[in-house]
Design a protein around this motif. Structure first.
Motif, PDB file in Angstrom:
ATOM      1  N   GLU A 172       0.839  -1.199   0.000  1.00  0.00           N
ATOM      2  CA  GLU A 172       0.000   0.000   0.000  1.00  0.00           C
ATOM      3  C   GLU A 172       0.872   1.246   0.000  1.00  0.00           C
ATOM      4  OE1 GLU A 172      -3.253   0.116  -0.200  1.00  0.00           O
ATOM      5  OE2 GLU A 172      -3.630  -2.045  -0.044  1.00  0.00           O
ATOM      6  N   HIS A 175      -0.215   7.108   3.461  1.00  0.00           N
ATOM      7  CA  HIS A 175      -1.402   7.961   3.474  1.00  0.00           C
ATOM      8  C   HIS A 175      -1.102   9.371   2.980  1.00  0.00           C
ATOM      9  CE1 HIS A 175      -3.869   4.924   5.334  1.00  0.00           C
ATOM     10  NE2 HIS A 175      -3.004   4.792   6.328  1.00  0.00           N
ATOM     11  N   GLU A 239      -3.323  -9.163  -4.650  1.00  0.00           N
ATOM     12  CA  GLU A 239      -3.894  -8.061  -5.429  1.00  0.00           C
ATOM     13  C   GLU A 239      -3.218  -6.773  -5.004  1.00  0.00           C
ATOM     14  OE1 GLU A 239      -8.225  -5.950  -6.381  1.00  0.00           O
ATOM     15  OE2 GLU A 239      -8.108  -7.691  -5.059  1.00  0.00           O
ATOM     16  N   SER A 240      -2.886  -5.946  -5.955  1.00  0.00           N
ATOM     17  CA  SER A 240      -2.212  -4.688  -5.639  1.00  0.00           C
ATOM     18  C   SER A 240      -2.578  -3.649  -6.685  1.00  0.00           C
ATOM     19  CB  SER A 240      -0.697  -4.880  -5.582  1.00  0.00           C
ATOM     20  OG  SER A 240      -0.226  -5.475  -6.768  1.00  0.00           O
ATOM     21  N   HIS A 241      -2.205  -2.426  -6.410  1.00  0.00           N
ATOM     22  CA  HIS A 241      -2.545  -1.332  -7.315  1.00  0.00           C
ATOM     23  C   HIS A 241      -1.842  -1.510  -8.653  1.00  0.00           C
ATOM     24  CE1 HIS A 241      -4.658   0.643  -4.165  1.00  0.00           C
ATOM     25  NE2 HIS A 241      -3.590   0.860  -3.425  1.00  0.00           N
ATOM     26  N   ALA A 299      -4.543   6.254  -5.256  1.00  0.00           N
ATOM     27  CA  ALA A 299      -4.601   4.940  -4.615  1.00  0.00           C
ATOM     28  C   ALA A 299      -5.765   4.856  -3.639  1.00  0.00           C
ATOM     29  CB  ALA A 299      -3.286   4.654  -3.896  1.00  0.00           C
ATOM     30  N   LYS A 300      -5.995   5.935  -2.891  1.00  0.00           N
ATOM     31  CA  LYS A 300      -7.146   5.958  -1.986  1.00  0.00           C
ATOM     32  C   LYS A 300      -8.451   5.829  -2.771  1.00  0.00           C
ATOM     33  CE  LYS A 300      -4.872   8.882   1.478  1.00  0.00           C
ATOM     34  NZ  LYS A 300      -4.878  10.228   2.131  1.00  0.00           N
ATOM     35  N   ALA A 302      -8.820   4.482  -5.762  1.00  0.00           N
ATOM     36  CA  ALA A 302      -8.892   3.142  -6.346  1.00  0.00           C
ATOM     37  C   ALA A 302      -9.389   2.132  -5.323  1.00  0.00           C
ATOM     38  CB  ALA A 302      -7.522   2.736  -6.881  1.00  0.00           C
ATOM     39  N   LYS A 303      -8.933   2.260  -4.084  1.00  0.00           N
ATOM     40  CA  LYS A 303      -9.357   1.336  -3.033  1.00  0.00           C
ATOM     41  C   LYS A 303     -10.859   1.462  -2.774  1.00  0.00           C
ATOM     42  CE  LYS A 303      -8.139  -0.156   1.650  1.00  0.00           C
ATOM     43  NZ  LYS A 303      -7.217   0.076   2.796  1.00  0.00           N
ATOM     44  N   ILE A 304     -11.348   2.694  -2.739  1.00  0.00           N
ATOM     45  CA  ILE A 304     -12.784   2.926  -2.530  1.00  0.00           C
ATOM     46  C   ILE A 304     -13.588   2.328  -3.677  1.00  0.00           C
ATOM     47  CG2 ILE A 304     -14.569   4.711  -2.420  1.00  0.00           C
ATOM     48  CD1 ILE A 304     -12.467   6.489  -0.997  1.00  0.00           C
ATOM     49  N   LYS A 306     -12.790  -0.086  -5.766  1.00  0.00           N
ATOM     50  CA  LYS A 306     -12.762  -1.552  -5.740  1.00  0.00           C
ATOM     51  C   LYS A 306     -13.720  -2.096  -4.690  1.00  0.00           C
ATOM     52  CE  LYS A 306      -8.072  -2.233  -7.526  1.00  0.00           C
ATOM     53  NZ  LYS A 306      -6.690  -2.727  -7.226  1.00  0.00           N
ATOM     54  N   GLN A 307     -13.800  -1.419  -3.554  1.00  0.00           N
ATOM     55  CA  GLN A 307     -14.733  -1.831  -2.509  1.00  0.00           C
ATOM     56  C   GLN A 307     -16.180  -1.688  -2.975  1.00  0.00           C
ATOM     57  OE1 GLN A 307     -13.468   0.701   0.715  1.00  0.00           O
ATOM     58  NE2 GLN A 307     -11.933  -0.753   1.455  1.00  0.00           N
TER      59      GLN A 307
END
Length: 318
Positions: A172, A175, A239-241, A299-300, A302-304, A306-307
């Protein structure tokens, strides 16, 4: 009769004639010609590394000179890689220096890696580090990566045939992140990390018994704290960015621009301006590309996404 230039290091049993031959036959790719590279390149050249391939599209500026000690006032305005080549060849004309005034991205990387034995990540940029790590992991090429800011930094050995990738240790992004421009950096901190990075490169090229691959060093020179860890057994993330650059954007991509217009030098055609709290909710089959400067906000986002169920989400640091 041994080469007098290298006689002091050839006296060491871990070098000798065989080790010096390994250095002379080595082909090293150095990505970035700024602070770290400006200190590590003279070490590699002076040690007799036979071939250095340099990639960087930046030019020398006055604000570089306090820490990029390879350069001189007369170099201001010149491409860093070209100025570096001139100074390195004056230091050691036995070393061949290939200078390419381009940034490394997905379109230039494969050509940059041809016949390379080890990659040095001196770019100090998340997008470049992950790109290099992915390519080195796939090609089983050793990667020595370092980063430095203010009086802190790290250096580590990744990939090759034995070590986990950068992604395995840092799946990751942080932040938040600062830069030398925003937070500052001491020349001595840069030179210290660069020297350790060069030492790791030599360690791998000399095939030392205790390999730098799988090793991470962290330094806080403000508190004189140094820590080290081995990460040889870390698994690769499932799994990764995923990262893209501009050349890989497609006409059907949903491009989400997280930067303010004032941050953007060259807007991306068709991009939609969003914030982290205004990301789309309706799932689409389109490939989604989240854009910001460092990759951290992207990245933040992308994480949202994907969720929320978006199937294909990429990051672009621009």
């Amino acid at each position: 009769m041994p080469n007098q230039r290298y006689s002091r290091q050839m006296q060491m049993p871990q070098v000798g004639e065989l080790g010096q031959q390994r250095l002379q036959q080595a082909k090293v790719l150095v990505v970035g010609a700024g602070g770290l590279a400006a200190s590590l390149l003279p070490i590699l050249a002076a040690s007799g590394v036979g071939y250095l391939r340099l990639y960087d599209a930046d030019r020398v500026e006055l604000s570089n000179l306090h820490r990029q000690i390879l350069f001189r006032m007369s170099d201001i305005g010149e491409y860093k890689v070209l100025a570096a080549r001139q100074h390195l060849q004056q230091l050691n004309p036995e070393v061949h220096v290939d200078a390419i005034p381009q940034h490394i991205d997905s379109t230039t990387l494969q050509a940059a890696l041809v016949d390379i034995d080890i990659v040095v990540d001196a770019a100090d940029r998340f997008a470049t580090t992950y790109l290099l790590s992915d390519a080195c992991h796939a090609g089983k090429i050793p990667l020595i990566s370092a980063s430095v800011l203010t009086e802190q930094g790290y250096v580590g050995g990744f990939c090759g045939t034995t070590a986990p990738s950068y992604r395995a240790l840092f799946p990751e992004l942080p932040h938040q992140a600062a830069s030398c421009q925003s937070a500052g950096v001491l020349a001595s901190s840069v030179a210290t990390l660069a020297s350790l990075q060069a030492h790791m490169v030599l360690n791998v090229l000399l095939q030392a018994k205790k390999s730098a691959l799988g090793q991470l060093l962290r330094l806080d020179l403000a508190t004189w704290h140094i820590s080290s860890m081995r990460f040889d057994q870390l698994p690769e993330p499932e799994e990764s960015h995923m990262w893209l650059d501009r050349a890989q954007l497609g006409a059907n991509d949903l491009i989400l621009e997280l930067r303010d217009p004032s941050e953007i030098a060259s807007p991306i055609t068709g991009a939609i301006y969003v914030k982290l709290d205004t990301l789309p909710v309706q799932v689409t089959s389109q490939r989604v590309v989240c854009v910001c400067k460092s990759g951290i906000r992207a990245a933040k986002a992308a994480k949202i996404l994907k969720q929320r169920g978006f199937p294909t989400v990429y990051i672009l640091a621009d």
